[in-house]
Enzyme design. Structure first.
Site, PDB file in Angstrom:
ATOM      1  CD  GLU A 165      62.173  41.186  55.431  1.00 26.00           C
ATOM      2  OE1 GLU A 165      61.621  41.318  54.319  1.00 26.00           O
ATOM      3  OE2 GLU A 165      62.072  42.020  56.345  1.00 26.00           O
ATOM      4  CB  CYS A 204      64.936  39.407  48.152  1.00 27.61           C
ATOM      5  SG  CYS A 204      65.839  40.621  49.103  1.00 27.61           S
ATOM      6  CB  THR A 261      61.351  28.010  53.028  1.00 32.45           C
ATOM      7  OG1 THR A 261      61.796  27.251  51.910  1.00 32.45           O
ATOM      8  CG2 THR A 261      62.038  27.495  54.264  1.00 32.45           C
ATOM      9  N   GLY A 262      59.082  30.038  53.958  1.00 32.98           N
ATOM     10  CA  GLY A 262      58.531  30.953  54.959  1.00 32.98           C
ATOM     11  C   GLY A 262      57.166  30.492  55.446  1.00 32.98           C
ATOM     12  N   GLY A 305      64.325  33.992  52.781  1.00 31.09           N
ATOM     13  CA  GLY A 305      64.368  32.910  51.805  1.00 31.09           C
ATOM     14  C   GLY A 305      63.102  32.879  50.980  1.00 31.09           C
ATOM     15  CB  SER A 306      61.732  30.301  48.795  1.00 29.80           C
ATOM     16  OG  SER A 306      61.588  29.222  49.686  1.00 29.80           O
TER      17      SER A 306
HETATM   18  P1  NAD Z   1      65.014  28.672  50.666  1.00 32.77           P
HETATM   19  O1  NAD Z   1      63.700  29.053  51.243  1.00 32.77           O
HETATM   20  O2  NAD Z   1      65.100  27.449  49.875  1.00 32.77           O
HETATM   21  O3  NAD Z   1      66.084  28.482  51.840  1.00 32.77           O
HETATM   22  C1  NAD Z   1      66.317  29.499  52.792  1.00 32.77           C
HETATM   23  C2  NAD Z   1      66.779  28.852  54.097  1.00 32.77           C
HETATM   24  O4  NAD Z   1      65.706  28.077  54.653  1.00 32.77           O
HETATM   25  C3  NAD Z   1      67.951  27.899  53.931  1.00 32.77           C
HETATM   26  O5  NAD Z   1      68.828  28.068  55.024  1.00 32.77           O
HETATM   27  C4  NAD Z   1      67.282  26.550  53.993  1.00 32.77           C
HETATM   28  O6  NAD Z   1      68.146  25.554  54.420  1.00 32.77           O
HETATM   29  C5  NAD Z   1      66.174  26.781  55.014  1.00 32.77           C
HETATM   30  N1  NAD Z   1      65.053  25.835  54.988  1.00 32.77           N
HETATM   31  C6  NAD Z   1      64.680  25.012  53.982  1.00 32.77           C
HETATM   32  N2  NAD Z   1      63.553  24.338  54.349  1.00 32.77           N
HETATM   33  C7  NAD Z   1      63.230  24.739  55.601  1.00 32.77           C
HETATM   34  C8  NAD Z   1      62.159  24.438  56.505  1.00 32.77           C
HETATM   35  N3  NAD Z   1      61.192  23.582  56.207  1.00 32.77           N
HETATM   36  N4  NAD Z   1      62.125  25.075  57.692  1.00 32.77           N
HETATM   37  C9  NAD Z   1      63.063  25.977  58.010  1.00 32.77           C
HETATM   38  N5  NAD Z   1      64.097  26.307  57.202  1.00 32.77           N
HETATM   39  C10 NAD Z   1      64.181  25.691  56.014  1.00 32.77           C
HETATM   40  O7  NAD Z   1      65.508  29.955  49.870  1.00 32.77           O
HETATM   41  P2  NAD Z   1      66.838  30.115  49.013  1.00 32.77           P
HETATM   42  O8  NAD Z   1      66.679  29.278  47.782  1.00 32.77           O
HETATM   43  O9  NAD Z   1      68.033  29.927  49.884  1.00 32.77           O
HETATM   44  O10 NAD Z   1      66.786  31.659  48.615  1.00 32.77           O
HETATM   45  C11 NAD Z   1      66.115  32.141  47.471  1.00 32.77           C
HETATM   46  C12 NAD Z   1      64.803  32.809  47.838  1.00 32.77           C
HETATM   47  O11 NAD Z   1      64.994  33.706  48.913  1.00 32.77           O
HETATM   48  C13 NAD Z   1      64.207  33.667  46.727  1.00 32.77           C
HETATM   49  O12 NAD Z   1      62.829  33.400  46.620  1.00 32.77           O
HETATM   50  C14 NAD Z   1      64.387  35.098  47.179  1.00 32.77           C
HETATM   51  O13 NAD Z   1      63.472  36.017  46.692  1.00 32.77           O
HETATM   52  C15 NAD Z   1      64.328  34.951  48.655  1.00 32.77           C
HETATM   53  N6  NAD Z   1      65.061  36.013  49.334  1.00 32.77           N
HETATM   54  C16 NAD Z   1      64.359  36.990  49.967  1.00 32.77           C
HETATM   55  C17 NAD Z   1      65.013  38.038  50.572  1.00 32.77           C
HETATM   56  C18 NAD Z   1      64.253  39.124  51.291  1.00 32.77           C
HETATM   57  O14 NAD Z   1      64.830  39.862  52.070  1.00 32.77           O
HETATM   58  N7  NAD Z   1      62.981  39.270  51.076  1.00 32.77           N
HETATM   59  C19 NAD Z   1      66.402  38.097  50.553  1.00 32.77           C
HETATM   60  C20 NAD Z   1      67.094  37.078  49.887  1.00 32.77           C
HETATM   61  C21 NAD Z   1      66.409  36.042  49.292  1.00 32.77           C
END
Ligand code: NAD
Length: 472
Positions: A251, A285, A233-234, A229-230
């Site tokens: 990731e 991503c 959040t990571g 994810g973003s």
């Molecule tokens: P996001 O970080 O908003 O959400 C990802 C997940 O995290 C969701 O399930 C969300 O509910 C959960 N989440 C939200 N807050 C949290 C917290 N405090 N603790 C734990 N979990 C929480 O990301 P998104 O908007 O779903 O995805 C888009 C982003 O993901 C982009 O920045 C993209 O580059 C990245 N991404 C990276 C990869 C990779 O492999 N590097 C792959 C796909 C997407």
């Protein structure tokens, strides 16, 4: 066939579908229609799912490598068997077309990754065997793995998380994105047709106050979090996971650069260049997110790219003619619109058009400088910004001028020259004359703020284990 309505969308805990006291709507981004409802899990529901995973771990972790492999292969068969049904669900809730590099392609990838991962091995490694003694390195499963996934490739990414966890003897609680939960629920239901109870559990949440993801990262009975994810959040997960010293694979976002050297054939690279940037409508991503073109070929490359891009049909993914779909949600649409506005304020729009609902036209903006917001930030949408450069040193410096370091690409007819540029890029993967072509036998992960650890291949599998060294 394509018009399925999800009827089972409970939480999946200990092999059973479970209905929480609250549910939330899942909306089709192409039409605004209700796709279905998902359960809004409470922290108590999550506790139950983790407890089921913990109980199942006692037996699952003791299975032999061959038994684990056999279960993973059965899961792979089920993914293949149900792929059209799940692809339809992905298209409805995520928006990507059934066709092209869309949801059927995602299901094909999910099955391919599952199959490859099933065959990976974790052999005991002998570090020393002589008159002074024998030293063996064993890899042991960690426990319950918490998987947190995003909305862009809901099923393929869940498979990337779940299969290596299972193959190495862990059990799983997966939490999908609130935007795309239904295909993951169905995936986990299908997996549960062949797995013992409690081995894979699924908890959906509308994410009010980020409660469930946060509770997973904090939970003392989860041994590892694998997150895609973003970056923001990571980073939060890393902080929340610190007190329990969870193992982490993160990731995160990327702002991948592509560098076009002056010796390319502009027409030959147009198609791979387009798909490198616009796969999944740019919501990928490791998509190409900023393009640096040498001044000698700049005009010809732009022309060939636009010529290819303008023939790609964008529309409702249930229509077999559509090749790209909408932006998945309004939050992301706002980010894309803001960055396009910044691009337009400085550059020249080579391709664009009107927006319609969450449909954003394929947009290519040339004449940008390194400091334009469209170049500096990850757009994660169907938009590409272009910067013209004169010297390769300047292009490498601009490509590396990012907090991210997921992927990159170099485009040239001289592979050795391209490799030499590739080695100077600060990112986890570099492709030559293509972009984003990941595969299950090659580790994938980011450097800098793009992540921690890798997925795929043996290196990725190792991240689901703790090392134990036995000295005898
Ligand atoms: P996001 O970080 O908003 O959400 C990802 C997940 O995290 C969701 O399930 C969300 O509910 C959960 N989440 C939200 N807050 C949290 C917290 N405090 N603790 C734990 N979990 C929480 O990301 P998104 O908007 O779903 O995805 C888009 C982003 O993901 C982009 O920045 C993209 O580059 C990245 N991404 C990276 C990869 C990779 O492999 N590097 C792959 C796909 C997407």
């Amino acid at each position: 066939m394509n018009d399925i309505t999800p009827t089972t969308n409970g939480l999946i805990i200990d092999g059973e579908s479970f209905f929480s006291s609250q549910a939330f709507d899942v909306i089709n981004p192409s039409t605004g229609e209700l796709v279905g409802k998902a359960q809004d899990a409470s922290v108590q529901d999550l506790d139950r799912a983790i407890k089921a995973g913990k109980t199942a771990f006692e037996t699952w972790s003791k299975l032999s490598s061959d038994e684990l492999k056999s279960y993973c292969l059965k899961v792979t068969e089920k993914i293949t068997e149900y792929s059209e049904e799940i692809a339809t669900l992905i298209t409805k809730e995520q928006g990507k077309p059934l066709n092209g590099l869309g949801s059927r392609w995602e299901m094909g990838g999910a099955a391919a990754w599952a199959g490859y991962t099933s065959h990976l091995e974790l052999p005991v490694k002998t570090l020393q065997d002589n008159e002074e003694g024998r030293v063996e390195l064993h890899r042991k499963p960690i426990g319950v793995v918490g998987s947190i996934t995003p909305w862009n490739f809901p099923v393929m990414i869940a498979v990337w998380h779940i299969l290596p966890a299972l193959r190495s003897g862990n059990t799983v609680v997966v939490k999908p994105s609130p935007y795309t939960p239904l295909s993951t629920v169905r995936l986990v239901e299908v997996m549960n047709m062949v797995l013992p109870k409690g081995v894979v559990n699924c908890v959906t949440s509308s994410d009010k106050n980020e409660n469930i993801g946060k509770a997973m990262s904090e939970h003392s009975d989860i041994g590892k979090i694998v997150f895609t994810g973003s970056c923001e959040t990571g980073q939060k997960i890393m902080q929340t996971a610190a007190p329990t010293m969870k193992r982490l694979t993160l990731e995160m976002g990327g702002n991948d650069a592509g560098i076009i050297l002056p010796d390319v054939d502009p027409v030959a690279i147009a198609e791979p260049l387009f798909w490198g940037a616009f796969i999944n409508g740019g919501q990928t991503c490791a998509a190409l997110k900023r393009l640096y073109i040498h001044e000698d070929v700049h005009d010809d490359v732009c022309q060939a790219l636009v010529k290819f891009a303008k023939n790609i049909p964008v529309g409702d993914g249930m229509n077999e003619e559509s090749i790209l779909g909408p932006v998945q949600n309004s939050m992301q649409f706002e980010i894309v619109s803001r960055l396009v506005k910044a691009g337009k304020s400085e550059g020249r729009v080579l391709l664009g058009g009107e927006t319609n609902g969450l449909f954003h036209p394929i947009t290519i903006i040339d004449g940008l400088s390194q400091n334009n917001a469209l170049i500096k930030n990850e757009q994660f949408g169907p938009v590409l910004g272009i910067v013209k450069y004169s010297t390769i040193e300047e292009a490498i410096e601009m490509a590396n001028d990012s907090e991210n370091g997921l992927g990159g690409s170099v485009w040239s007819s001289d592979i050795d020259k391209a490799k030499s540029v590739a080695s100077q890029l600060e990112c986890g993967s570099v492709w030559i004359n293509k972009h984003g072509a990941i595969q299950p036998n090659a580790p994938f992960g980011g450097v800098k703020k793009s992540g921690l650890g890798v997925e795929f291949a043996e290196e990725g599998l190792h991240e689901y284990t703790d090392i134990q060294v036995i000295f005898s």
